[in-house]
Design a protein around this motif. Structure first.
Motif, PDB file in Angstrom:
ATOM      1  N   VAL A  29       1.823 -44.133 -19.920  1.00 33.98           N
ATOM      2  CA  VAL A  29       3.198 -44.514 -19.660  1.00 33.98           C
ATOM      3  C   VAL A  29       3.472 -44.765 -18.446  1.00 33.98           C
ATOM      4  N   ALA A  30       2.356 -44.497 -17.506  1.00 42.91           N
ATOM      5  CA  ALA A  30       2.374 -45.037 -16.204  1.00 42.91           C
ATOM      6  C   ALA A  30       1.104 -45.236 -15.473  1.00 42.91           C
ATOM      7  N   GLU A  31       1.034 -46.413 -14.730  1.00 48.94           N
ATOM      8  CA  GLU A  31      -0.364 -46.608 -14.194  1.00 48.94           C
ATOM      9  C   GLU A  31       0.003 -47.078 -12.599  1.00 48.94           C
ATOM     10  N   GLN A  32      -0.510 -45.908 -11.780  1.00 45.96           N
ATOM     11  CA  GLN A  32      -0.217 -46.279 -10.281  1.00 45.96           C
ATOM     12  C   GLN A  32      -1.417 -46.233  -9.688  1.00 45.96           C
ATOM     13  N   THR A  33      -1.496 -46.917  -8.183  1.00 44.51           N
ATOM     14  CA  THR A  33      -2.574 -46.565  -7.478  1.00 44.51           C
ATOM     15  C   THR A  33      -2.512 -45.364  -6.714  1.00 44.51           C
ATOM     16  N   ASN A  85       6.984 -44.838  -7.526  1.00 45.58           N
ATOM     17  CA  ASN A  85       6.077 -44.172  -8.519  1.00 45.58           C
ATOM     18  C   ASN A  85       6.940 -43.993  -9.630  1.00 45.58           C
ATOM     19  N   GLN A 109      -4.956 -45.449 -10.575  1.00 50.23           N
ATOM     20  CA  GLN A 109      -5.833 -46.418 -10.033  1.00 50.23           C
ATOM     21  C   GLN A 109      -6.537 -46.451  -8.833  1.00 50.23           C
ATOM     22  N   VAL A 145       0.852 -38.988  -5.880  1.00 43.48           N
ATOM     23  CA  VAL A 145       1.254 -40.133  -6.926  1.00 43.48           C
ATOM     24  C   VAL A 145       1.208 -39.167  -8.554  1.00 43.48           C
ATOM     25  N   GLN A 162       6.685 -35.775 -12.292  1.00 43.87           N
ATOM     26  CA  GLN A 162       8.167 -35.725 -12.364  1.00 43.87           C
ATOM     27  C   GLN A 162       8.844 -36.434 -13.377  1.00 43.87           C
ATOM     28  N   ALA A 163       8.495 -37.712 -13.363  1.00 39.77           N
ATOM     29  CA  ALA A 163       9.295 -38.739 -14.290  1.00 39.77           C
ATOM     30  C   ALA A 163       9.041 -38.613 -15.605  1.00 39.77           C
ATOM     31  N   SER A 179       1.325 -51.538  -9.108  1.00 40.52           N
ATOM     32  CA  SER A 179       1.076 -51.428  -7.768  1.00 40.52           C
ATOM     33  C   SER A 179       0.642 -52.581  -6.969  1.00 40.52           C
ATOM     34  N   ASN A 216       7.672 -46.659 -11.683  1.00 42.70           N
ATOM     35  CA  ASN A 216       6.379 -47.003 -12.198  1.00 42.70           C
ATOM     36  C   ASN A 216       6.410 -48.784 -11.835  1.00 42.70           C
ATOM     37  N   ALA A 223      15.742 -39.099 -12.772  1.00 41.36           N
ATOM     38  CA  ALA A 223      14.771 -38.149 -12.537  1.00 41.36           C
ATOM     39  C   ALA A 223      14.669 -38.109 -10.920  1.00 41.36           C
ATOM     40  N   ASN A 256       7.906 -42.445  -3.349  1.00 38.62           N
ATOM     41  CA  ASN A 256       8.289 -41.636  -4.712  1.00 38.62           C
ATOM     42  C   ASN A 256       8.903 -42.436  -5.445  1.00 38.62           C
ATOM     43  N   THR A 300       2.009 -36.132  -8.742  1.00 35.28           N
ATOM     44  CA  THR A 300       3.195 -35.119  -8.648  1.00 35.28           C
ATOM     45  C   THR A 300       4.458 -36.117  -9.034  1.00 35.28           C
ATOM     46  N   ASN A 301       4.434 -37.157  -8.359  1.00 33.97           N
ATOM     47  CA  ASN A 301       5.799 -38.290  -8.808  1.00 33.97           C
ATOM     48  C   ASN A 301       5.777 -38.657 -10.206  1.00 33.97           C
ATOM     49  N   LEU A 302       4.630 -38.747 -10.513  1.00 34.40           N
ATOM     50  CA  LEU A 302       4.352 -39.352 -12.131  1.00 34.40           C
ATOM     51  C   LEU A 302       4.828 -38.286 -13.048  1.00 34.40           C
TER      52      LEU A 302
END
Ligand code: ATP
Ligand code: ATP
Ligand code: MG
Ligand code: MG
Lengths: 326, 508, 294, 326
Positions: C174-178, D294, C146, C189, C195-196, D300, D297, D45, D291, C191-193
């Motif tokens: 599965v994930a929405e991050q700014t 994120n 985002q 971000v 990862q998970a 934000s 999740n 994770a 991290n 990279t982190n997402l």
């Protein structure tokens, strides 16, 4: 007339020399005057009545934040949260109007109250939790911005008509300028006339001496940040009132402007000094620079370069003046 | 005998592993002056801080009017009528004289400062100790002595039943001390109980009643105040001190090391000239505000000056350049150790090596092992009392802090030492150690320039004495023939009589 | 779909100078740089004096600029609002001063516009969703990067995308991050997402900068295992599409937006009637058609 | 092993108790460990080798800036310009490659050199021009950002391959982490072992005492800001190298993160304290929070609220520990 820790000497002086003395003691005032003269020469449009009113309106939000910040800096603190707290206050006020249908006057109270509450929490964390002010207010900056987003769900919300008055003109007088003057007078009055204000100088000047003299240092600190929050709430209402809407990203980065205004106005981040008149000059100086560069149509890239140079020069001039003075 | 107003009853105080006060009892009686005597670090200040609510005893009791009392805060002590003049100045430099006097007790109406009442109270307090300074002047612009007087006025204005004076006279000269003691006499008549600490033994007999002697935090003995000085010294340091001013001047002074010609600084001093020879101690005497500190700082390059020259062995020093002065062999022990001498939060070792770590560095790297060795050596030579070289210097007693500043220049092998009130707050034993260091410097062909407000010291430790008055050098006396009256006559010769107490440092 | 034609045409010029002010929301995003470039070029060709003000993404700074426009008495204002709501008060002030206002890229919620030059962010978001769905075969896990929370581009693109992607039942966000529209944050971000969520097959970023960050995070997987869709069609974005690391970008032709705005302004200054609404096409740029836009 | 002005006590201690002592003296380390444990419980994770490397890489830029900032804060200063200076260094480097075709190694030198130059200018303004550090570096922040925009014309520029090495892996080792460790070691070494570092502590602890002891205060200050600029230049190269492009807005707002890392690491803005290990922990703490959020999740909007709370708690924990300790 001076709102400072330095009081005038007992010898009587003529009004003229008093004014001169006041001017010389007021930080970047000479820098500001020089800047205005320069801008006037560059473009006569600068010195028209409507433009001067403009500058006043444009200085208002940062000036109000900076008046609150003056208390903080006098006590050797720093408040990074003012921009976010202003946004939060305005947003909760708008929310209370739009979703809870509170009457207009209460939406104003809510805006101010939220600001003061946020400030008090920072103050408690600093005074009783012993967090460094930088950390406590950095945390509050993040928290308040997050809450603003949560409350607004990321969308601007319209403010109540009563709040909108803060951004409009009443009987021809622009209310932002009125709010700025009011905040300035309150700041000056508290700092120079009240026991609380004098205690702030004591805390900032020598916290150990203040403590040993029985000044309730912690209570003073809580008040300081609460006031900063209250002023931020007012600034938020003016900001939202001008736009007739509270924005989720409103006021981002204003904390640096507010601190800069106070420091340009002659206060030291080491505490113990600072006054309302200086802060006002600092805030106006910043607004004048931006207004002038707009009017001169300086490219937005170069504008930042010029702003940096002018700030450094204005303060440098003040430093130089003081050195030759003493 | 009357009941004590306050009694510390077998109190103990420890800081971490160190026991600073060990089972000491002190009585404060109405209308009596209880003197605390002890070497630097003996625990005097710690003891009185328990009376004023700053520290709480770890063992023992505090009795006020016979009732066991807990003093958790300064306010609580004030509520019992206890006022304290602390050893270190506790003023807010930016606030006015009046506001500092009434700090924490500002008269108010509905939260507003009642300025007329503030001024009235403050000027009454100043009147009492005879200090004449503008009430509105920021206290930070006053000299140390005047600040000390403001601090005294502040405590006196509290109308206390118990007044604690921790080395109030350390920064004062004769006239102000006389004024202070006459106030003490008035208070005695008003049945105020007082505690008095001083390293000036002559003052003890003048105003004290009983003396409690402390050594290493332990009670030694209680004696009447008219006990002979030698006896007091023996009780205090555990040995006799034969000669309080053991000055050993070399037979023949050497060549001129430092020469100052026509030095002037607008508003501070005017046309000051003198020479100091190798092996010589030149004293500078004068009243507070005479400009002695300014001259010393100008010579050292700490401040700029308008006219004149400073030369070391004929080579002129650039004005306003401390580095060049140190390079030329100068060193300055400033008058305000807290503000100008020490990095309070740093260790004893770092403070001791502050002027030399650059010199002893190799390839830009600090010589840490060598520093430790040198700091260890100097602090033990100067008998600095501390928990260890790593202890923050803030926690040392005042006198021991002073020794560290002194030791810094000993390490630097300074040839020309500039001393500004070098023994302020230093106990008699340590004073002699410092004097011996002065002797050692002159024995090695060095020179010393010493500002001292203590006339016996100025006369006793210098070879020649330059007297200043209101920014001008008014004469040079041979120390072994001059009397205190001779000095005083010169010291006031450049000022109108009315100004002697409150003369402004900046009067040009 | 939030278009709102604002224009009664025919405000007869403001007064002084014939200057046109363009208040642009920011100049630190290549998209708006291109918009201004397009406007400048058009102004040059038409012989119009164009004054550009950068609001640095701050609604209040923009209000200040528009206030200054009134004091200066410019002939026409082109505003690229930092925020559709916040700009309204200023537009009403301009209306009161009888200075005609043209909005570009973002609309204003109230106040009168003589013209509105738009490329629809909500529609663009929906097109991005379609492009991504197509690329991943209508199934699998995806990530969304985002923009600055609360910024209007974030809202509109997010809204269009979310509404459209919901129609594709087998695709799971599965994930929405700014990542705040920033390339470095996009890299971190993403990279982190990743990862998970190791099974991700698609990423939608609210602008090309973040998309390029995500592509860095993916490394060689970008374009082969994981498909990235960006927004804006910036130079770097188009280059990535050509290189095959970015699957698609929603190009808004910012230069065209600017040019159109200036053309309408010219009409206004000359006393003519501008078009109430000009739609500049939003195009999905993929490897097939990228050559047309480079 | 300590990089502080306080020297260890002379008694010998076992290695174990030394480690314990070191840990207890290292600011928010315990807070960091607690946070990591919490995150590990929340999501496994989090504690995988690749993610730990991730965190290292993501901490690198702020950590490098923060190491430079440590010098500044030790001397009681502040440097608001580091984010902009990092961007300027990277941008000029990229420009020198793209437009001037400088060879790769020179583009690196240019990037570092520009950073150091900008820092030196701030330093000169502070030391000799006597500007407050806040003002001088605020001005430099604006000037450097403006110049970055001018050089780039608002568009990202590709960096040289040599600069890109700073963002890549060499022999499996991520170069950002290597650069961070290198910067940390240099910072630790300068602060604890060199005359310059020792002088910084003295200047920050008591500038007047330092001056009267012959420490060349002004020269030290210029060095301090020059080093901060140099470190910012390195951070800029790492940032640009990771993206293989220098962006006009790169590094905005990083100054607050860098200062926060130093303060979280236990330094006081009043000067005289601060050390490299603490700063490293502060920077890693910030990277871990982001991290973790994120990976979990977190929305934000709420993220900012959580970040604020975690920072306050981590530092609060440290304050509490020290209080009970003494
Ligand atoms: N806060 C503290 N922490 C640790 N040690 C302390 C602290 N305060 C004082 N001390 C130690 O307690 C001892 C007594 O100090 P105190 O200040 O009472 O001495 P003093 O008798 O007043 O000496 P002086 O004549 O030099 O003023 C000293 O050794 C000092 O180092
Ligand atoms: N206008 C002033 N502003 C700041 N400080 C001043 C001013 N006038 C005098 N002082 C201070 O007053 C003090 C006394 O003046 P000076 O140093 O000239 O006399 P002195 O003979 O050294 O006295 P002392 O015995 O107090 O050291 C000095 O510390 C000086 O800094
Ligand atoms: Mg003592
Ligand atoms: Mg003196």
């Amino acid at each position: 007339m001076t709102a400072t820790a330095q009081t005038t000497s007992p010898t009587r002086r003529s009004t003229l020399s008093k004014v001169g003395h006041w001017a010389m003691n007021n930080g970047a005032l000479v820098g500001l005057i020089l800047l205005c003269i320069g801008l006037f020469i560059a473009t006569p449009a600068f010195l028209t009545i409507p433009n001067i009113i403009n500058i006043g309106i444009q200085a208002a939000v940062v000036a109000i934040l900076a008046f609150g910040m003056t208390f903080v800096i006098v006590t050797a603190g720093i408040d990074l949260s003012v921009g976010s707290v202003a946004a939060l206050g305005a947003m909760v006020s708008a929310y209370s109007f739009a979703s809870l249908n509170l009457p207009g006057i209460l939406t104003v109270v809510v805006g101010l109250g939220v600001g003061m509450l946020a400030g008090s929490i920072s103050g408690l964390a600093i005074a009783y939790g012993k967090l460094p002010a930088f950390i406590a207010t950095l945390a509050m900056m993040s928290i308040a911005r997050g809450l603003t987003l949560v409350v607004s769900n990321g969308t601007p919300i319209d403010t109540s008509d009563t709040v909108n008055i803060f951004g409009s003109r009443v009987a021809g007088i622009p209310v932002p300028i009125f709010a700025m003057v009011l905040a300035g007078v309150v700041c000056w009055f508290i700092l120079s006339r009240t026991v609380l204000g004098r205690s702030m100088y004591a805390v900032g000047g020598n916290i150990e001496a203040a403590r040993l003299s029985g000044i309730p240092v912690k209570r003073v600190l809580v008040w300081v940040y609460a006031l900063s929050g209250l002023f931020a709430g007012l600034a938020g209402l003016v900001l939202a009132g001008r736009l007739r809407s509270a924005g989720p990203q409103a006021g981002s980065g204003y904390e640096l402007d507010a601190i800069a205004a106070v420091v340009i106005g002659g206060a030291s981040l080491a505490g113990g000094s600072g006054r309302a008149t200086g802060t006002l000059i600092g805030a106006i100086l910043l607004a004048v620079i931006r207004n002038g560069l707009n009017i001169l149509n300086v490219s937005s890239f170069w504008q930042q370069v010029v702003i940096g140079c002018v700030i450094a020069l204005a303060v440098g001039f003040d430093v130089f003046r003081r050195k030759t003075d003493s | 005998m009357t009941a004590p107003l306050l009694r510390l009853d077998h109190v103990t105080k420890t800081f971490g592993p160190v026991t600073v006060i060990d089972d000491v009892s002190v009585d404060v009686l109405p209308g009596r002056v209880q003197v605390l005597l002890g070497e630097n670090g003996a625990g005097k200040s710690t003891l009185i801080k328990m009376m004023s609510g700053i520290y709480q005893p770890d063992g023992g009791r505090i009795l006020i009017d016979g009732n066991e009392t807990h003093l958790p805060t300064v306010k609580a002590a004030e509520a019992h009528g206890i006022a304290t003049i602390h050893q270190e100045l506790n003023l807010v430099p930016q606030l006015s004289v009046a506001e500092n006097i009434m700090l924490g007790r500002t008269p108010q109406k509905l939260g507003l400062v009642d300025r007329s009442s503030l001024r009235r109270h403050a000027s009454a307090a100043l009147e009492r100790i005879g200090l004449r300074v503008p009430l509105d002047r920021p206290v930070g612009t006053l000299g140390v002595a005047k600040q000390q007087l403001v601090e005294i006025a502040k405590a006196l204005s509290q109308q206390a039943r118990i007044l604690i004076l921790d080395e109030p006279t350390a920064a004062l000269t004769g006239t102000e001390i006389d004024q202070l003691f006459s106030v003490v006499e008035d208070l005695r008549a008003d049945q105020v109980g007082m505690v008095f600490i001083s390293h000036h033994l002559d003052e003890i007999a003048r105003i004290g009643d009983t003396v409690t002697v402390l050594r290493d935090g332990q009670f030694v003995q209680e004696v009447p105040a008219d006990t002979p000085e030698n006896e007091l010294i023996r009780l205090m340091v555990g040995r006799d001190i034969e000669d309080q001013f053991p000055r050993r001047a070399p037979e023949q002074p050497g060549d001129v090391l430092l020469s100052v010609e026509g030095l002037s600084s607008e508003g501070h001093f005017e046309d000051v000239s003198f020479e100091v020879r190798a092996g010589e101690v030149l004293g500078i005497a004068g009243l507070v505000g005479a400009g002695r500190t300014e001259v010393l700082r100008a010579v050292f390059g700490a401040d700029r000056y308008d006219r004149g020259t400073v030369a070391v062995e004929g080579d002129q020093l650039p004005p306003g350049d401390v580095g060049a002065a140190i390079e030329a062999g100068l060193g300055l022990v400033p008058e305000d150790r807290k503000a100008q001498g020490l990095v309070l939060e740093h260790s004893v070792q770092d403070n001791t090596c502050l002027a030399t770590f650059r010199h002893h560095a190799r390839a830009g790297l600090v010589d840490r092992a060598g520093e430790k060795r040198r700091a260890d050596d100097v602090t033990s030579r100067l008998n600095v009392r501390m928990a260890g070289l790593g202890q923050p210097i803030r926690n040392l007693s005042g006198g021991n802090q002073q020794k560290v500043v002194f030791g810094r220049w000993v390490l630097a092998d300074t040839r020309i030492l500039l001393l500004d009130e070098p023994t302020r707050g230093v106990d008699v034993g340590a004073k002699v150690e410092i004097y011996e260091l002065i002797n050692a410097i002159t024995d090695n062909g060095g020179a010393v320039l010493m500002v001292s407000s203590e006339l016996p010291e100025a006369l006793g430790m210098s070879d020649r004495l330059l007297v200043m008055s209101a920014g001008r050098a008014t004469g040079v006396l041979e120390s072994n023939t001059a009397s205190e009256d001779d000095v005083m006559a010169l010291a006031v010769s450049n000022i109108e009589p009315a100004q002697t107490i409150s003369s402004e440092g900046e009067a040009a | 779909a939030c278009n709102r034609g604002g224009g009664e045409a025919g405000a007869e010029g403001g007064g002084g100078g014939g200057t046109v002010m363009l208040s642009v929301s920011t100049q630190t995003n290549p998209f708006f740089v291109q918009l201004v470039d397009g406007a400048r070029k058009a102004a040059e060709e038409l012989g119009l004096t164009l004054e550009v003000q950068d609001a640095s993404d701050d609604a209040s700074t923009q209000a200040n600029h528009l206030q200054n426009a009134i004091t200066q008495g410019v002939a026409c204002v082109i505003v690229n609002p930092t925020d559709s709501d916040a700009v309204s008060a200023s537009i009403e002030a301009l209306n009161a001063a009888e200075i005609p206002v043209i909005a570009v890229d973002r609309n204003a919620t109230s106040g009168e516009l003589v013209s509105y030059i738009a490329s629809d962010n909500v529609a663009g978001g929906a097109q991005a969703a379609q492009a991504l769905a197509e690329a991943i075969g209508d199934t699998g896990q995806i990530l969304v990067l985002q923009g600055v929370p609360g910024a209007s581009a974030t809202r509109d693109r997010g809204q269009g995308f979310t509404e459209e992607i919901a129609k594709h039942g087998d695709i799971e966000v599965v994930a929405e991050q700014t990542a705040n529209f920033d390339r470095a944050e996009g890299l971190n971000v993403a990279t982190n997402l990743l990862q998970a969520n190791p099974d991700v097959v698609g990423i939608f970023a609210h602008n090309d900068e973040m998309a390029l960050g995500a592509i860095e995070a993916l490394g060689p997987r970008a374009g082969s295992e994981v498909f990235v869709v960006g927004f804006d069609g910036t130079g770097d974005g188009l280059a990535a599409v050509e290189a095959g690391t970015m699957h698609a970008t929603i190009a808004q032709q910012p230069g065209e937006l600017g040019a159109q705005a200036v053309e309408q302004a010219q009409t206004v200054v000359e006393g003519g009637s501008p078009e109430a609404e000009v739609q500049v096409d939003v195009v999905v740029v993929t490897a097939e058609n990228v050559s047309e836009y480079l």
